[in-house]
Design a protein around this motif. Sequence first.
Motif, PDB file in Angstrom:
ATOM      1  N   LYS A 215      47.016  56.391  26.245  1.00  0.00           N
ATOM      2  CA  LYS A 215      45.781  57.078  26.669  1.00  0.00           C
ATOM      3  C   LYS A 215      44.546  56.302  26.211  1.00  0.00           C
ATOM      4  O   LYS A 215      43.539  56.875  25.798  1.00  0.00           O
ATOM      5  N   ARG A 216      44.647  54.970  26.328  1.00  0.00           N
ATOM      6  CA  ARG A 216      43.555  54.078  25.951  1.00  0.00           C
ATOM      7  C   ARG A 216      43.473  52.978  26.988  1.00  0.00           C
ATOM      8  O   ARG A 216      44.502  52.366  27.326  1.00  0.00           O
ATOM      9  N   PRO A 217      42.281  52.683  27.516  1.00  0.00           N
ATOM     10  CA  PRO A 217      42.165  51.598  28.506  1.00  0.00           C
ATOM     11  C   PRO A 217      42.443  50.244  27.885  1.00  0.00           C
ATOM     12  O   PRO A 217      42.161  50.011  26.708  1.00  0.00           O
ATOM     13  N   ILE A 218      43.007  49.356  28.690  1.00  0.00           N
ATOM     14  CA  ILE A 218      43.333  48.011  28.221  1.00  0.00           C
ATOM     15  C   ILE A 218      42.666  46.967  29.108  1.00  0.00           C
ATOM     16  O   ILE A 218      42.236  47.267  30.222  1.00  0.00           O
ATOM     17  N   ILE A 219      42.582  45.749  28.597  1.00  0.00           N
ATOM     18  CA  ILE A 219      42.305  44.594  29.436  1.00  0.00           C
ATOM     19  C   ILE A 219      43.426  43.585  29.212  1.00  0.00           C
ATOM     20  O   ILE A 219      44.029  43.545  28.129  1.00  0.00           O
ATOM     21  N   ILE A 220      43.728  42.839  30.230  1.00  0.00           N
ATOM     22  CA  ILE A 220      44.688  41.752  30.116  1.00  0.00           C
ATOM     23  C   ILE A 220      43.890  40.467  30.175  1.00  0.00           C
ATOM     24  O   ILE A 220      43.332  40.116  31.211  1.00  0.00           O
ATOM     25  N   ASP A 221      43.796  39.775  29.036  1.00  0.00           N
ATOM     26  CA  ASP A 221      42.921  38.599  28.964  1.00  0.00           C
ATOM     27  C   ASP A 221      43.688  37.282  29.006  1.00  0.00           C
ATOM     28  O   ASP A 221      43.090  36.209  28.888  1.00  0.00           O
ATOM     29  N   SER A 222      45.014  37.343  29.204  1.00  0.00           N
ATOM     30  CA  SER A 222      45.799  36.121  29.336  1.00  0.00           C
ATOM     31  C   SER A 222      47.072  36.413  30.118  1.00  0.00           C
ATOM     32  O   SER A 222      47.753  37.403  29.843  1.00  0.00           O
ATOM     33  N   ILE A 223      47.354  35.570  31.085  1.00  0.00           N
ATOM     34  CA  ILE A 223      48.571  35.702  31.894  1.00  0.00           C
ATOM     35  C   ILE A 223      49.229  34.327  31.993  1.00  0.00           C
ATOM     36  O   ILE A 223      48.564  33.342  32.327  1.00  0.00           O
ATOM     37  N   GLN A 224      50.508  34.285  31.705  1.00  0.00           N
ATOM     38  CA  GLN A 224      51.267  33.033  31.811  1.00  0.00           C
ATOM     39  C   GLN A 224      52.145  33.085  33.056  1.00  0.00           C
ATOM     40  O   GLN A 224      52.929  34.017  33.245  1.00  0.00           O
ATOM     41  N   ILE A 225      52.000  32.077  33.906  1.00  0.00           N
ATOM     42  CA  ILE A 225      52.718  32.009  35.179  1.00  0.00           C
ATOM     43  C   ILE A 225      53.593  30.764  35.197  1.00  0.00           C
ATOM     44  O   ILE A 225      53.177  29.696  34.740  1.00  0.00           O
ATOM     45  N   ASN A 226      54.798  30.921  35.720  1.00  0.00           N
ATOM     46  CA  ASN A 226      55.696  29.777  35.852  1.00  0.00           C
ATOM     47  C   ASN A 226      56.109  29.633  37.309  1.00  0.00           C
ATOM     48  O   ASN A 226      56.058  30.588  38.084  1.00  0.00           O
ATOM     49  N   SER A 227      56.499  28.417  37.685  1.00  0.00           N
ATOM     50  CA  SER A 227      57.008  28.122  39.037  1.00  0.00           C
ATOM     51  C   SER A 227      56.014  28.513  40.130  1.00  0.00           C
ATOM     52  O   SER A 227      56.408  29.017  41.190  1.00  0.00           O
ATOM     53  N   LEU A 228      54.727  28.285  39.869  1.00  0.00           N
ATOM     54  CA  LEU A 228      53.710  28.543  40.890  1.00  0.00           C
ATOM     55  C   LEU A 228      53.782  27.437  41.944  1.00  0.00           C
ATOM     56  O   LEU A 228      53.552  26.260  41.647  1.00  0.00           O
ATOM     57  N   SER A 229      54.104  27.817  43.153  1.00  0.00           N
ATOM     58  CA  SER A 229      54.281  26.831  44.223  1.00  0.00           C
ATOM     59  C   SER A 229      52.927  26.272  44.668  1.00  0.00           C
ATOM     60  O   SER A 229      52.037  27.027  45.081  1.00  0.00           O
ATOM     61  N   LEU A 230      52.769  24.968  44.566  1.00  0.00           N
ATOM     62  CA  LEU A 230      51.548  24.306  45.024  1.00  0.00           C
ATOM     63  C   LEU A 230      51.740  23.734  46.428  1.00  0.00           C
ATOM     64  O   LEU A 230      50.874  23.857  47.282  1.00  0.00           O
TER      65      LEU A 230
ATOM     66  N   CYS B   2      43.741  36.077  38.724  1.00  0.00           N
ATOM     67  CA  CYS B   2      45.127  35.640  38.857  1.00  0.00           C
ATOM     68  C   CYS B   2      45.673  35.965  40.247  1.00  0.00           C
ATOM     69  O   CYS B   2      46.391  35.158  40.849  1.00  0.00           O
ATOM     70  N   ASP B   3      45.320  37.136  40.768  1.00  0.00           N
ATOM     71  CA  ASP B   3      45.739  37.509  42.132  1.00  0.00           C
ATOM     72  C   ASP B   3      45.203  36.509  43.153  1.00  0.00           C
ATOM     73  O   ASP B   3      45.911  36.121  44.093  1.00  0.00           O
ATOM     74  N   ALA B   4      43.932  36.110  42.987  1.00  0.00           N
ATOM     75  CA  ALA B   4      43.336  35.152  43.919  1.00  0.00           C
ATOM     76  C   ALA B   4      44.035  33.793  43.838  1.00  0.00           C
ATOM     77  O   ALA B   4      44.244  33.126  44.851  1.00  0.00           O
ATOM     78  N   LEU B   5      44.431  33.410  42.631  1.00  0.00           N
ATOM     79  CA  LEU B   5      45.080  32.119  42.430  1.00  0.00           C
ATOM     80  C   LEU B   5      46.480  32.082  43.044  1.00  0.00           C
ATOM     81  O   LEU B   5      46.900  31.067  43.609  1.00  0.00           O
ATOM     82  N   THR B   6      47.202  33.191  42.943  1.00  0.00           N
ATOM     83  CA  THR B   6      48.606  33.209  43.372  1.00  0.00           C
ATOM     84  C   THR B   6      48.795  33.742  44.785  1.00  0.00           C
ATOM     85  O   THR B   6      49.926  33.747  45.285  1.00  0.00           O
ATOM     86  N   LYS B   7      47.751  34.172  45.439  1.00  0.00           N
ATOM     87  CA  LYS B   7      47.873  34.807  46.747  1.00  0.00           C
ATOM     88  C   LYS B   7      48.614  33.897  47.740  1.00  0.00           C
ATOM     89  O   LYS B   7      48.246  32.744  47.961  1.00  0.00           O
ATOM     90  N   GLY B   8      49.676  34.447  48.303  1.00  0.00           N
ATOM     91  CA  GLY B   8      50.441  33.712  49.302  1.00  0.00           C
ATOM     92  C   GLY B   8      51.364  32.650  48.733  1.00  0.00           C
ATOM     93  O   GLY B   8      51.989  31.905  49.496  1.00  0.00           O
ATOM     94  N   ARG B   9      51.468  32.591  47.410  1.00  0.00           N
ATOM     95  CA  ARG B   9      52.303  31.567  46.783  1.00  0.00           C
ATOM     96  C   ARG B   9      53.463  32.219  46.025  1.00  0.00           C
ATOM     97  O   ARG B   9      53.329  33.326  45.498  1.00  0.00           O
ATOM     98  N   HIS B  10      54.556  31.499  45.946  1.00  0.00           N
ATOM     99  CA  HIS B  10      55.672  31.962  45.123  1.00  0.00           C
ATOM    100  C   HIS B  10      55.372  31.647  43.666  1.00  0.00           C
ATOM    101  O   HIS B  10      54.867  30.574  43.332  1.00  0.00           O
ATOM    102  N   TYR B  11      55.687  32.590  42.776  1.00  0.00           N
ATOM    103  CA  TYR B  11      55.470  32.360  41.348  1.00  0.00           C
ATOM    104  C   TYR B  11      56.297  33.355  40.539  1.00  0.00           C
ATOM    105  O   TYR B  11      56.792  34.364  41.061  1.00  0.00           O
ATOM    106  N   LEU B  12      56.431  33.068  39.251  1.00  0.00           N
ATOM    107  CA  LEU B  12      57.089  33.961  38.308  1.00  0.00           C
ATOM    108  C   LEU B  12      56.092  34.330  37.217  1.00  0.00           C
ATOM    109  O   LEU B  12      55.481  33.444  36.608  1.00  0.00           O
ATOM    110  N   LEU B  13      55.927  35.620  36.984  1.00  0.00           N
ATOM    111  CA  LEU B  13      55.005  36.095  35.956  1.00  0.00           C
ATOM    112  C   LEU B  13      55.790  36.260  34.654  1.00  0.00           C
ATOM    113  O   LEU B  13      56.656  37.121  34.546  1.00  0.00           O
ATOM    114  N   GLU B  14      55.493  35.421  33.672  1.00  0.00           N
ATOM    115  CA  GLU B  14      56.301  35.387  32.451  1.00  0.00           C
ATOM    116  C   GLU B  14      55.756  36.241  31.317  1.00  0.00           C
ATOM    117  O   GLU B  14      56.504  36.959  30.666  1.00  0.00           O
ATOM    118  N   LYS B  15      54.435  36.157  31.052  1.00  0.00           N
ATOM    119  CA  LYS B  15      53.872  36.855  29.899  1.00  0.00           C
ATOM    120  C   LYS B  15      52.464  37.348  30.210  1.00  0.00           C
ATOM    121  O   LYS B  15      51.758  36.747  31.027  1.00  0.00           O
TER     122      LYS B  15
END
Length: 227
Positions: free
Chosen positions: A133-148, A168-181
Motif C-alpha cells: 500500500k505504498r507507491p513505488i518507482i522502478i529506477d533501473s531495468i536490466q534487459i537481455n537478448s534485446l534484438s537489434l 524502456c517500453d519505447a526502447l523495446t517496442k516491437g523487439r524481442h527481449y528478456l526482462l531479467e531484473k
Amino acid sequence: MTRYRWLSAEWPVSIATLAKRLKAKPFSSQVRHGFVVDRVRDESLEGRYIERIEYKETVTDPFGVELSFERVEFKKSEFRISISRPGLEIREAPRSFQGLMNQLSEVVDFKVSIASESVSVLEWADKIQYLAKRPIIIDSIQINSLSLKEGVSAKIIVKGEKDVRVACDALTKGRHYLLEKVQLRFVDNISNGFIILGSSGSANLEIDDSSGELLKIVREGLSFLKN
C-alpha cells in the motif's frame, strides 16, 4: 544487502513430518553434512543445511619447499520450507546449493520436484506495491537478448532518477527481449534503500527491514504470480 532465492516445490508430507525427518539427520562434528532445524510452524519451517569440506592446501616457501596444510571449511545454506508457493526459500544462497536440494529430496523419498521459478518482475513489483500500500518507482531495468537486427542482440541496463518504465517500453517496442531484473524504491522514502527483483525468483533487499514485513510482502507477492 540480503539475498533471497525462491524455488518451486510441492512437498508430499506435512511440515511436522518434514521437520521430524530433518531432525533425524542432524549436523554434528561426527558427520560431513546435516541439518539444523531452527523454527517450526504449522505452515512453514526454517533451518540450515551445513556441509563440512576438508581439503589439503599446498604452498611453496621462498626456498622452493612445498608445505601442505589440512583445511576445513563449512558451507551453510539457510532455508525456509512452506506448504504454499513457492515452497522453498534460500537465504544468502551459496554459489551451489545442489547438496541441499539433494538432501531435501532424499528425506521425502525423492517424491518432490524442486525447480527454478520464472516470473515477470514487473508484475511482481506491482504486487509488492499493492500489498505494501505504498507507491513505488522502478529506477533501473536490466534487459537481455534485446534484438537489434537479425543475428545481433544486446544486454542493457536502463537507469534514471525517475521511473524508467515508459522509456524502456519505447526502447523495446516491437523487439524481442528478456526482462531479467528491476530495481524498485518506495516513493514515500526514496532514499531509504531499494529492492532488486530477478526473473528467476530472486530478490536482493538493500533496505531497512528490521521487522521482516517487507520480506513477507516480497514473498507473498511472488506467491500470487504464475510460474
